[in-house]
Design a protein around this motif. Structure first.
Motif, PDB file in Angstrom:
ATOM      1  N   UNK A  26     -19.073 -10.715   0.015  1.00  0.00           N
ATOM      2  CA  UNK A  26     -19.705 -12.006  -0.285  1.00  0.00           C
ATOM      3  C   UNK A  26     -20.195 -12.052  -1.730  1.00  0.00           C
ATOM      4  N   UNK A  27     -20.825 -10.971  -2.166  1.00  0.00           N
ATOM      5  CA  UNK A  27     -21.333 -10.925  -3.534  1.00  0.00           C
ATOM      6  C   UNK A  27     -20.198 -11.020  -4.553  1.00  0.00           C
ATOM      7  N   UNK A  28     -19.031 -10.481  -4.196  1.00  0.00           N
ATOM      8  CA  UNK A  28     -17.883 -10.492  -5.108  1.00  0.00           C
ATOM      9  C   UNK A  28     -17.037 -11.751  -4.971  1.00  0.00           C
ATOM     10  N   UNK A  29     -17.436 -12.658  -4.081  1.00  0.00           N
ATOM     11  CA  UNK A  29     -16.682 -13.899  -3.905  1.00  0.00           C
ATOM     12  C   UNK A  29     -15.434 -13.748  -3.050  1.00  0.00           C
ATOM     13  N   UNK A  30     -15.368 -12.690  -2.246  1.00  0.00           N
ATOM     14  CA  UNK A  30     -14.239 -12.469  -1.342  1.00  0.00           C
ATOM     15  C   UNK A  30     -14.620 -12.988   0.037  1.00  0.00           C
ATOM     16  N   UNK A  31     -13.847 -13.919   0.545  1.00  0.00           N
ATOM     17  CA  UNK A  31     -14.162 -14.540   1.831  1.00  0.00           C
ATOM     18  C   UNK A  31     -13.597 -13.727   2.990  1.00  0.00           C
ATOM     19  N   UNK A  32     -14.472 -13.340   3.900  1.00  0.00           N
ATOM     20  CA  UNK A  32     -14.088 -12.739   5.170  1.00  0.00           C
ATOM     21  C   UNK A  32     -14.523 -13.718   6.256  1.00  0.00           C
ATOM     22  N   UNK A  33     -13.591 -14.273   7.045  1.00  0.00           N
ATOM     23  CA  UNK A  33     -13.965 -15.273   8.058  1.00  0.00           C
ATOM     24  C   UNK A  33     -15.060 -14.770   8.984  1.00  0.00           C
ATOM     25  N   UNK A  34     -15.996 -15.650   9.329  1.00  0.00           N
ATOM     26  CA  UNK A  34     -17.094 -15.298  10.219  1.00  0.00           C
ATOM     27  C   UNK A  34     -17.762 -16.561  10.739  1.00  0.00           C
TER      28      UNK A  34
END
Length: 243
Positions: A26-34
């Motif tokens: 999240x901090x790096x701007x990478x989206x992991x669905x949740x």
């Protein structure tokens, strides 16, 4: 001083001590669905959408600790197919009528479905019989839309210190319950300013008289896909939508 790093889909991602994989992503701007994750709440891994492969092992990104040298796979065909199936099941297990829902455009379930290119629901609809509780002067509880993420349960306990909500039953009889002698929301100490009143990712808990202050077409996920919405801007939109 060198930073600790892991990789997500081949991209180096820095992390801090105590981070989960979700925190670092999240901090790096990478989206992991949740759907059940909120950085203000203790993670539980309820929805299983954030499952990733960590060094070949399937793990929930919201609960799995980040570690130096981890090789994390997130955006793969296999994982996204699993996520799409979970999302389809969430739709058929509840009564979700997106065009008529007050939360449309701000609903995470709807937005995740779009992001995963979910074009059908695949499974037969359950059409469970669920109650709507409009007894509270400021908050509407529509159990038809509940996905049992337990975010309202956790927020009420961890942030508000009130324990207003709970989950009871099993399987198709699973349902959201209210902690009052009458079982009605009006007889709890839930207040409109409580975290539990605003944390729902779908339209199960709605603050009355604020639902359409932000017009459809101008809402959070109307403007951009869920993967492009930062937590900061998402929070700002929620605050604006609730007044």
């Amino acid at each position: 001083m060198s930073k600790n790093t892991l990789t997500i889909d081949g991209k180096p991602i820095p992390f801090e001590a105590g981070d989960t994989i979700m925190d670092a992503a999240t901090r790096a701007g990478v989206y992991i669905p949740h759907l059940c994750h909120n950085p203000e709440l203790i993670p539980q891994g309820n929805c299983k959408l954030c499952e990733v492969k960590v060094n070949g092992r399937n793990s929930s990104a919201c609960t799995f600790p980040a570690a130096e040298g981890q090789n994390v796979l997130n955006n793969t065909k296999e994982l996204n197919e699993n996520r799409r199936t979970i999302t389809q099941m969430l739709f058929v297990e509840g009564n979700h009528l997106c065009p008529g829902c007050e939360k449309t455009g701000n609903c995470k379930l709807q937005a995740v479905a779009y992001s995963l290119n979910m074009l059908d629901i695949r499974f037969p609809l359950f059409y469970p019989k669920r109650e709507i509780d409009s007894s509270h002067p400021d908050i509407l509880l529509d159990r038809n839309r509940c996905i049992f993420c337990e975010m309202c349960v956790r927020a009420s306990h961890e942030v508000d210190g009130k324990d207003v909500f709970g989950i009871a039953g099993r399987g198709i009889k699973n349902h959201l319950v209210v902690n009052s002698s009458s079982g009605l929301l009006k007889d709890t100490n839930l207040e409109v300013a409580d975290k539990a009143a605003h944390v729902c990712p779908v339209g199960a808990i709605i603050v009355k008289r604020h639902g359409f202050e932000v017009p459809i077409g101008q809402r959070t996920y109307d403007k951009q896909p869920i993967g492009g919405v930062s937590p900061t801007s998402e929070k700002a939109h929620k605050e604006k939508d609730h007044g």
